[in-house]
Motif scaffolding. Structure first.
Motif, short mmCIF file in Angstrom:
data_model
loop_
_atom_site.label_atom_id
_atom_site.label_comp_id
_atom_site.label_asym_id
_atom_site.label_seq_id
_atom_site.Cartn_x
_atom_site.Cartn_y
_atom_site.Cartn_z
N VAL A 22 0.83 -1.21 0.00
CA VAL A 22 0.00 0.00 0.00
C VAL A 22 0.86 1.26 0.00
CG1 VAL A 22 -1.54 1.37 1.47
CG2 VAL A 22 -2.13 -0.98 0.91
N ILE A 23 1.97 1.25 0.74
CA ILE A 23 2.83 2.45 0.77
C ILE A 23 3.43 2.72 -0.60
CG2 ILE A 23 4.88 3.51 1.80
CD1 ILE A 23 2.63 3.35 3.81
N GLY A 24 3.97 1.70 -1.25
CA GLY A 24 4.55 1.88 -2.58
C GLY A 24 3.51 2.27 -3.62
N LEU A 25 2.36 1.60 -3.60
CA LEU A 25 1.30 1.88 -4.59
C LEU A 25 0.73 3.28 -4.41
CD1 LEU A 25 -0.65 -1.53 -4.48
CD2 LEU A 25 1.00 -0.80 -6.22
N LEU A 26 0.50 3.68 -3.15
CA LEU A 26 -0.07 5.01 -2.91
C LEU A 26 0.96 6.11 -3.17
CD1 LEU A 26 -2.62 6.51 -2.13
CD2 LEU A 26 -2.04 6.18 0.28
N THR A 27 2.24 5.81 -2.94
CA THR A 27 3.30 6.75 -3.31
C THR A 27 3.27 6.99 -4.82
OG1 THR A 27 4.70 6.10 -1.45
CG2 THR A 27 5.80 7.15 -3.31
N ALA A 28 3.15 5.91 -5.58
CA ALA A 28 3.07 6.02 -7.05
C ALA A 28 1.84 6.82 -7.46
CB ALA A 28 3.03 4.62 -7.67
N LEU B 42 -6.20 0.39 -5.71
CA LEU B 42 -4.99 1.16 -6.02
C LEU B 42 -4.29 0.61 -7.27
CD1 LEU B 42 -3.33 1.85 -2.56
CD2 LEU B 42 -3.90 3.58 -4.27
N LYS B 43 -4.19 -0.71 -7.34
CA LYS B 43 -3.53 -1.34 -8.49
C LYS B 43 -4.28 -1.03 -9.78
CE LYS B 43 -2.02 -5.89 -10.01
NZ LYS B 43 -2.03 -7.33 -9.74
N ALA B 44 -5.60 -1.11 -9.73
CA ALA B 44 -6.41 -0.81 -10.92
C ALA B 44 -6.26 0.66 -11.33
CB ALA B 44 -7.88 -1.13 -10.64
N ALA B 45 -6.21 1.55 -10.34
CA ALA B 45 -6.04 2.98 -10.64
C ALA B 45 -4.71 3.23 -11.32
CB ALA B 45 -6.15 3.80 -9.36
N LEU B 46 -3.65 2.57 -10.83
CA LEU B 46 -2.32 2.75 -11.42
C LEU B 46 -2.25 2.15 -12.83
CD1 LEU B 46 -0.01 2.00 -8.35
CD2 LEU B 46 -0.61 4.23 -9.30
N GLN B 47 -2.91 1.01 -13.03
CA GLN B 47 -2.88 0.37 -14.36
C GLN B 47 -3.56 1.23 -15.42
OE1 GLN B 47 -4.52 -3.40 -13.12
NE2 GLN B 47 -2.53 -4.43 -13.16
N ALA B 48 -4.43 2.13 -14.98
CA ALA B 48 -5.12 3.02 -15.92
C ALA B 48 -4.30 4.27 -16.23
CB ALA B 48 -6.48 3.42 -15.34
N MET B 49 -3.17 4.46 -15.54
CA MET B 49 -2.35 5.66 -15.75
C MET B 49 -1.24 5.34 -16.77
SD MET B 49 -1.96 6.98 -11.81
CE MET B 49 -3.37 7.68 -10.92
N PRO B 50 -1.19 6.08 -17.86
CA PRO B 50 -0.25 5.73 -18.94
C PRO B 50 1.22 5.85 -18.56
CG PRO B 50 -1.34 7.84 -19.39
CD PRO B 50 -2.02 7.25 -18.21
N ASN B 51 1.54 6.64 -17.54
CA ASN B 51 2.95 6.84 -17.20
C ASN B 51 3.38 6.04 -15.97
OD1 ASN B 51 1.39 8.45 -15.46
ND2 ASN B 51 3.08 9.89 -15.09
N VAL B 52 2.54 5.08 -15.55
CA VAL B 52 2.88 4.23 -14.41
C VAL B 52 2.96 2.78 -14.86
CG1 VAL B 52 2.17 3.42 -12.11
CG2 VAL B 52 1.72 5.79 -12.79
N THR B 53 4.03 2.10 -14.44
CA THR B 53 4.19 0.67 -14.71
C THR B 53 4.39 -0.06 -13.40
OG1 THR B 53 5.38 1.30 -16.72
CG2 THR B 53 5.46 -1.01 -16.10
N VAL B 54 3.65 -1.13 -13.18
CA VAL B 54 3.84 -1.97 -11.98
C VAL B 54 4.38 -3.32 -12.44
CG1 VAL B 54 2.72 -3.06 -9.99
CG2 VAL B 54 1.93 -0.81 -10.78
#
Length: 366
Positions: free
Chosen positions: A14-20, A157-169
């Motif tokens: 959660v800390i890493g994902l929310l930081t991103a 959080l993971k779904a939100a990041l996957q929708a962001m074009p400049n974020v890679t997990v």
């Protein structure tokens, strides 16, 4: 306008994902690296009470982060739900503490901090929580305490990041060490090769100390095992969170009841044990006798990132340009995440910080 910065985050809890999530709008690229599955360690294993278990026993540095996060969680959950369709289920139930030795200290703290915590008559507690066991003599209650359904928070959080074009997990991508050029940390070595970044953020939970030791730094973050059990009951079975003798019961909206937790120093071993299962069951039945007839539908263990006084490390590592920490949240990672990650973003982006960052600075603490 996004800055021309590439930020590499080590750790996908959660800390890493929310930081991103907090950095994505202001930097060119964010890369999150997770050795296993995102959010599958302590972020998944915890209970999700949006309060330290005994907030009055903590240093004011922890309290400052907790208060900010408690106030912010509902809007974070709404924002994530609106953008992903996955509800983190911030469930405001209130929390009863029973038979505390330091009740007077708790009430004094509440008065000083302006928190809505007060003594209540036991008959009122039994009216509010009819399934509660007998034998308790006194109680205090805080009405606005919520719990977050942490596995759903991670998914959202993971779904939100996957929708962001400049974020890679990148999952299943273990970081083995840091890449340095002189005094500067400019990337990490992984099982998949070198990954470069202008800034590298260490948010690897219980593994943070081990990773930092590769730079000759001693970060006092160590794994502390915790075990939990889960019952399934009717959705109206338990209306409030209750805590006695160091153990708690947390109701989810659908009737799942979490009972936790143990506190064990067993290194990186997170095997669930029969001893803990029996101990947690005994606590469950003492708190709520009707659970004697309920089925345990889950039993697991996780590793908390233990740190001195539970004060996280948030900020730049002196002597190592480009290296940052956001780790060491001990028992309160889910509680403190919104404030910690907002404060971290403020520091990295050079903005006015939400609270005084001094108590969390790595300098002088490692």
């Amino acid at each position: 306008m996004a800055r021309q910065q590439r930020v590499v985050i080590v750790g996908g809890g959660v800390i890493g994902l929310l930081t991103a999530f907090n950095l994505a709008a202001d930097v060119e690229q964010v890369i999150v690296l997770e050795r296993g599955g995102a959010g599958q360690e302590s972020s998944w294993a915890g209970g999700g009470i949006v309060s330290p278990l005994y907030p009055w026993r903590y240093n004011c540095a922890v309290t400052a982060l907790a208060h900010w996060s408690q106030d912010f969680y509902p809007q974070l959950a709404e924002r994530l739900f609106a953008s992903t369709g996955i509800d983190p289920e911030v469930h405001t139930t209130g929390l009863y503490w029973l038979d505390l030795d330091d009740e007077a200290q708790a009430l004094e703290w509440a008065g000083r901090e302006g928190r809505p915590l007060g003594a209540v008559d036991m008959s009122a507690v039994h009216d509010a929580v009819p399934v509660l066991g007998g034998g308790y003599a006194h109680a205090i209650y805080m009405a606005n305490v919520a719990n977050v359904r942490n596995p759903r928070l991670v998914k959202s959080l993971k779904a939100a990041l996957q929708a962001m074009p400049n974020v890679t997990v990148h999952e299943q991508c273990e970081v083995l060490g840091f890449v340095r050029e002189g005094e500067r940390v400019c990337g990490v070595n992984t099982a998949r090769g070198e990954i470069r970044g202008d800034e590298v953020v260490l948010s690897a939970g219980a593994w943070s100390g081990e990773l930092l030791s590769g730079l000759g730094l001693e970060l006092p973050v160590e794994p502390v095992k915790g075990q939990m059990i889960l019952y399934k009951c009717a959705s109206d079975f338990l209306s409030c969170m209750v805590l006695a003798k160091g153990r708690y019961a947390i109701p989810r909206r659908d009737g799942h009841i979490l009972i936790g937790s143990t506190l064990e120093h067993e290194g990186f071993d997170k095997t669930p044990t029969l001893t803990a299962l029996e101990s947690l069951k005994a606590s469950a039945v003492e708190l709520i006798p009707a659970l004697a007839d309920a089925e345990v539908v889950g039993h697991w263990a996780g590793l908390r990132p233990g740190s001195p006084e539970g004060i996280p490390y948030i900020g730049r590592v002196s002597g190592f340009d480009g290296l940052w920490l956001n780790c060491g949240h001990y028992r309160n990672g889910l509680v403190l995440a919104p404030a910690s990650c907002q404060l971290f973003a403020d520091l990295l982006l050079g903005r006015e910080p939400i609270i005084d960052p001094t108590p969390y600075a790595p300098e002088g603490r490692i």
